[in-house]
Design an enzyme around this catalytic site. Structure first.
Site, PDB file in Angstrom:
ATOM      1  N   GLY A   1       0.657  -1.329  -0.025  1.00  0.00           N
ATOM      2  CA  GLY A   1       0.063  -0.055  -0.084  1.00  0.00           C
ATOM      3  C   GLY A   1       0.607   1.188  -0.021  1.00  0.00           C
ATOM      4  O   GLY A   1       0.379   2.346  -0.522  1.00  0.00           O
TER       5      GLY A   1
ATOM      6  N   GLU B   1       4.569   3.770   5.963  1.00  0.00           N
ATOM      7  CA  GLU B   1       3.392   3.091   5.930  1.00  0.00           C
ATOM      8  C   GLU B   1       2.226   3.859   5.269  1.00  0.00           C
ATOM      9  O   GLU B   1       1.986   5.031   5.570  1.00  0.00           O
ATOM     10  CB  GLU B   1       3.268   2.540   7.301  1.00  0.00           C
ATOM     11  CG  GLU B   1       1.783   1.679   7.635  1.00  0.00           C
ATOM     12  CD  GLU B   1       1.783   0.423   7.201  1.00  0.00           C
ATOM     13  OE1 GLU B   1       2.134   0.206   5.961  1.00  0.00           O
ATOM     14  OE2 GLU B   1       1.645  -0.609   7.940  1.00  0.00           O
ATOM     15  N   ASP B   2       1.226   3.089   4.688  1.00  0.00           N
ATOM     16  CA  ASP B   2       0.149   3.893   4.120  1.00  0.00           C
ATOM     17  C   ASP B   2      -0.977   4.402   5.283  1.00  0.00           C
ATOM     18  O   ASP B   2      -1.408   5.491   5.196  1.00  0.00           O
ATOM     19  CB  ASP B   2      -0.675   3.005   2.943  1.00  0.00           C
ATOM     20  CG  ASP B   2      -0.940   1.823   3.607  1.00  0.00           C
ATOM     21  OD1 ASP B   2      -0.625   1.198   4.743  1.00  0.00           O
ATOM     22  OD2 ASP B   2      -1.079   0.640   2.812  1.00  0.00           O
TER      23      ASP B   2
ATOM     24  N   ASP C   1      -3.432   1.198  11.811  1.00  0.00           N
ATOM     25  CA  ASP C   1      -4.766   0.956  12.372  1.00  0.00           C
ATOM     26  C   ASP C   1      -4.598   0.231  13.676  1.00  0.00           C
ATOM     27  O   ASP C   1      -4.701   1.200  14.853  1.00  0.00           O
ATOM     28  CB  ASP C   1      -5.620   0.055  11.412  1.00  0.00           C
ATOM     29  CG  ASP C   1      -6.859  -0.311  11.947  1.00  0.00           C
ATOM     30  OD1 ASP C   1      -7.474   0.326  12.847  1.00  0.00           O
ATOM     31  OD2 ASP C   1      -7.655  -1.397  11.487  1.00  0.00           O
TER      32      ASP C   1
ATOM     33  N   LYS D   1      -5.535   5.803  11.945  1.00  0.00           N
ATOM     34  CA  LYS D   1      -6.923   5.655  12.308  1.00  0.00           C
ATOM     35  C   LYS D   1      -6.605   5.360  13.777  1.00  0.00           C
ATOM     36  O   LYS D   1      -6.468   4.204  14.328  1.00  0.00           O
ATOM     37  CB  LYS D   1      -7.060   4.013  11.543  1.00  0.00           C
ATOM     38  CG  LYS D   1      -8.501   4.192  10.535  1.00  0.00           C
ATOM     39  CD  LYS D   1      -8.885   2.906  10.745  1.00  0.00           C
ATOM     40  CE  LYS D   1      -9.208   2.667   9.010  1.00  0.00           C
ATOM     41  NZ  LYS D   1      -9.698   1.176   8.888  1.00  0.00           N
TER      42      LYS D   1
ATOM     43  N   PHE E   1     -13.583   1.721   6.612  1.00  0.00           N
ATOM     44  CA  PHE E   1     -12.419   1.159   5.554  1.00  0.00           C
ATOM     45  C   PHE E   1     -12.147   1.754   4.348  1.00  0.00           C
ATOM     46  O   PHE E   1     -13.207   2.178   3.775  1.00  0.00           O
ATOM     47  CB  PHE E   1     -12.994  -0.256   5.004  1.00  0.00           C
ATOM     48  CG  PHE E   1     -12.203  -1.052   4.479  1.00  0.00           C
ATOM     49  CD1 PHE E   1     -10.996  -1.802   5.097  1.00  0.00           C
ATOM     50  CD2 PHE E   1     -11.826  -1.201   2.947  1.00  0.00           C
ATOM     51  CE1 PHE E   1     -10.047  -2.511   4.530  1.00  0.00           C
ATOM     52  CE2 PHE E   1     -11.082  -1.875   2.331  1.00  0.00           C
ATOM     53  CZ  PHE E   1     -10.123  -2.522   3.103  1.00  0.00           C
ATOM     54  N   VAL E   2     -11.037   2.380   4.281  1.00  0.00           N
ATOM     55  CA  VAL E   2     -10.763   3.294   3.200  1.00  0.00           C
ATOM     56  C   VAL E   2      -9.920   2.709   2.032  1.00  0.00           C
ATOM     57  O   VAL E   2      -9.070   1.710   2.108  1.00  0.00           O
ATOM     58  CB  VAL E   2      -9.911   4.517   3.607  1.00  0.00           C
ATOM     59  CG1 VAL E   2     -10.924   5.222   4.757  1.00  0.00           C
ATOM     60  CG2 VAL E   2      -8.698   4.219   4.299  1.00  0.00           C
TER      61      VAL E   2
ATOM     62  N   ASP F   1      -5.965  -0.692  -0.860  1.00  0.00           N
ATOM     63  CA  ASP F   1      -6.885  -1.590  -1.837  1.00  0.00           C
ATOM     64  C   ASP F   1      -7.974  -2.246  -0.979  1.00  0.00           C
ATOM     65  O   ASP F   1      -8.072  -2.411   0.435  1.00  0.00           O
ATOM     66  CB  ASP F   1      -6.032  -2.981  -2.375  1.00  0.00           C
ATOM     67  CG  ASP F   1      -5.619  -3.934  -1.355  1.00  0.00           C
ATOM     68  OD1 ASP F   1      -5.179  -3.391   0.048  1.00  0.00           O
ATOM     69  OD2 ASP F   1      -5.973  -5.294  -1.429  1.00  0.00           O
TER      70      ASP F   1
ATOM     71  N   ARG G   1      -6.248   0.632  -5.646  1.00  0.00           N
ATOM     72  CA  ARG G   1      -5.083   1.061  -5.422  1.00  0.00           C
ATOM     73  C   ARG G   1      -4.588   2.357  -6.045  1.00  0.00           C
ATOM     74  O   ARG G   1      -3.844   3.213  -5.847  1.00  0.00           O
ATOM     75  CB  ARG G   1      -3.702   0.104  -5.552  1.00  0.00           C
ATOM     76  CG  ARG G   1      -3.886  -0.813  -4.559  1.00  0.00           C
ATOM     77  CD  ARG G   1      -2.512  -1.593  -4.559  1.00  0.00           C
ATOM     78  NE  ARG G   1      -2.681  -3.140  -4.050  1.00  0.00           N
ATOM     79  CZ  ARG G   1      -2.509  -3.205  -2.308  1.00  0.00           C
ATOM     80  NH1 ARG G   1      -2.277  -2.141  -1.613  1.00  0.00           N
ATOM     81  NH2 ARG G   1      -2.558  -4.522  -2.063  1.00  0.00           N
TER      82      ARG G   1
HETATM   83  P1  5GP Z   1      -2.456  -2.489  11.549  1.00  0.00           P
HETATM   84  O1  5GP Z   1      -1.515  -3.523  11.720  1.00  0.00           O
HETATM   85  O2  5GP Z   1      -2.103  -1.235  12.048  1.00  0.00           O
HETATM   86  O3  5GP Z   1      -3.788  -2.978  12.178  1.00  0.00           O
HETATM   87  O4  5GP Z   1      -2.899  -2.225  10.126  1.00  0.00           O
HETATM   88  C1  5GP Z   1      -1.858  -1.682   9.026  1.00  0.00           C
HETATM   89  C2  5GP Z   1      -1.995  -2.573   7.450  1.00  0.00           C
HETATM   90  O5  5GP Z   1      -3.781  -2.677   7.688  1.00  0.00           O
HETATM   91  C3  5GP Z   1      -2.169  -1.304   6.625  1.00  0.00           C
HETATM   92  O6  5GP Z   1      -0.753  -1.323   6.009  1.00  0.00           O
HETATM   93  C4  5GP Z   1      -3.099  -1.665   5.665  1.00  0.00           C
HETATM   94  O7  5GP Z   1      -2.607  -2.745   4.711  1.00  0.00           O
HETATM   95  C5  5GP Z   1      -4.298  -2.351   6.472  1.00  0.00           C
HETATM   96  N1  5GP Z   1      -5.375  -1.335   6.645  1.00  0.00           N
HETATM   97  C6  5GP Z   1      -5.665  -0.889   7.874  1.00  0.00           C
HETATM   98  N2  5GP Z   1      -6.882  -0.124   7.726  1.00  0.00           N
HETATM   99  C7  5GP Z   1      -7.002  -0.197   6.289  1.00  0.00           C
HETATM  100  C8  5GP Z   1      -8.224   0.496   5.806  1.00  0.00           C
HETATM  101  O8  5GP Z   1      -8.831   1.215   6.238  1.00  0.00           O
HETATM  102  N3  5GP Z   1      -8.030   0.054   4.372  1.00  0.00           N
HETATM  103  C9  5GP Z   1      -7.426  -0.731   3.617  1.00  0.00           C
HETATM  104  N4  5GP Z   1      -7.384  -0.687   2.307  1.00  0.00           N
HETATM  105  N5  5GP Z   1      -6.267  -1.114   4.502  1.00  0.00           N
HETATM  106  C10 5GP Z   1      -6.162  -0.970   5.630  1.00  0.00           C
END
Ligand code: 5GP
Length: 204
Positions: free
Chosen positions: A67, A122-123, A126, A154, A175-176, A182, A188
């Site tokens: 991402g 990082e994109d 969360d 987030k 969810f974005v 993606d 993407r």
């Molecule tokens: P974390 O490990 O912080 O929960 O999540 C990080 C990864 O989860 C991000 O790099 C991304 O790939 C995915 N992710 C988290 N939230 C979203 C969202 O709202 N949309 C999308 N497309 N991916 C997300």
């Protein structure tokens, strides 16, 4: 948080968002959160801060695939210093919209990082699980420093304590997709970030 972030508008303080453009991909988007112009301005702001911070230090800028790809491409071009780029790949998401809670290591760095200044790009952050796992794994390799730059944060989803030094936008708990993010491999290539219409993943 650093100076650049002081001007960041909270999601809740933003005016109503513009509807998505009338395009093929736009028809699956409920609302646009951050336009291409919003993102471009934020990337320049982050780039200026990072340029000051890393001046004279030749950081290793590490993109977390997949991402990050538009963000890291724009970000490094907004940094006016010598730097190197590498990529890692981990996965905490399956094909859907919910985190699996398990981080899988898919691709490692191509080089050692002992003594290096590492900037993880990082994109979106969360739960924080992915970055916590990654930073803990990388710290054992004795880098000089590790910092994190995330375009979207987030905060409502956070379960792990992760320090994000460089942050673009607060992101609502939805969810974005777009600008690298993606759903099931698609979206993407949207130039903006928007909320996916739930009808797209209904029944998941
Ligand atoms: P974390 O490990 O912080 O929960 O999540 C990080 C990864 O989860 C991000 O790099 C991304 O790939 C995915 N992710 C988290 N939230 C979203 C969202 O709202 N949309 C999308 N497309 N991916 C997300």
């Amino acid at each position: 948080m650093r100076g650049f972030d002081r001007g960041a508008r909270s999601w809740y303080a933003r005016p109503a968002m513009s509807p998505p453009p009338d395009t093929l991909l736009g028809s699956s988007i409920k609302e646009v959160l951050f336009t291409a112009e919003d993102i471009a301005a934020k990337v320049q702001e982050l780039g200026r801060g990072l340029t000051e911070h890393y001046r004279g230090r030749r950081p290793l800028v590490v993109g977390i695939l997949t991402g990050c790809f538009p963000f890291i491409a724009d970000l490094v071009r907004a940094m006016d210093i010598e730097l190197e780029v590498d990529f890692m790949s981990v996965s905490s998401y399956g094909a859907g919209t919910k985190s699996s809670g398990v981080v899988r290591f898919l691709k490692d760095l191509d080089q050692p990082i002992e003594g290096r200044d590492v900037l993880l790009v990082e994109d979106i952050i969360d739960t924080g699980l992915t970055l916590k796992y990654l930073t803990e794994a990388l710290h054992t390799r004795k880098p000089a420093s590790i910092q994190i730059c995330a375009l979207l944060d987030k905060q409502a989803g956070r379960t792990q304590n992760v320090e994000v030094q460089w942050r673009g936008f607060d992101c609502p708990d939805a969810f974005v997709v777009g600008y690298g993010l993606d759903y099931s491999g698609a979206y993407r290539n949207l130039p903006y970030v928007g909320v996916l219409d739930p009808s797209v993943y209904k029944g998941e």
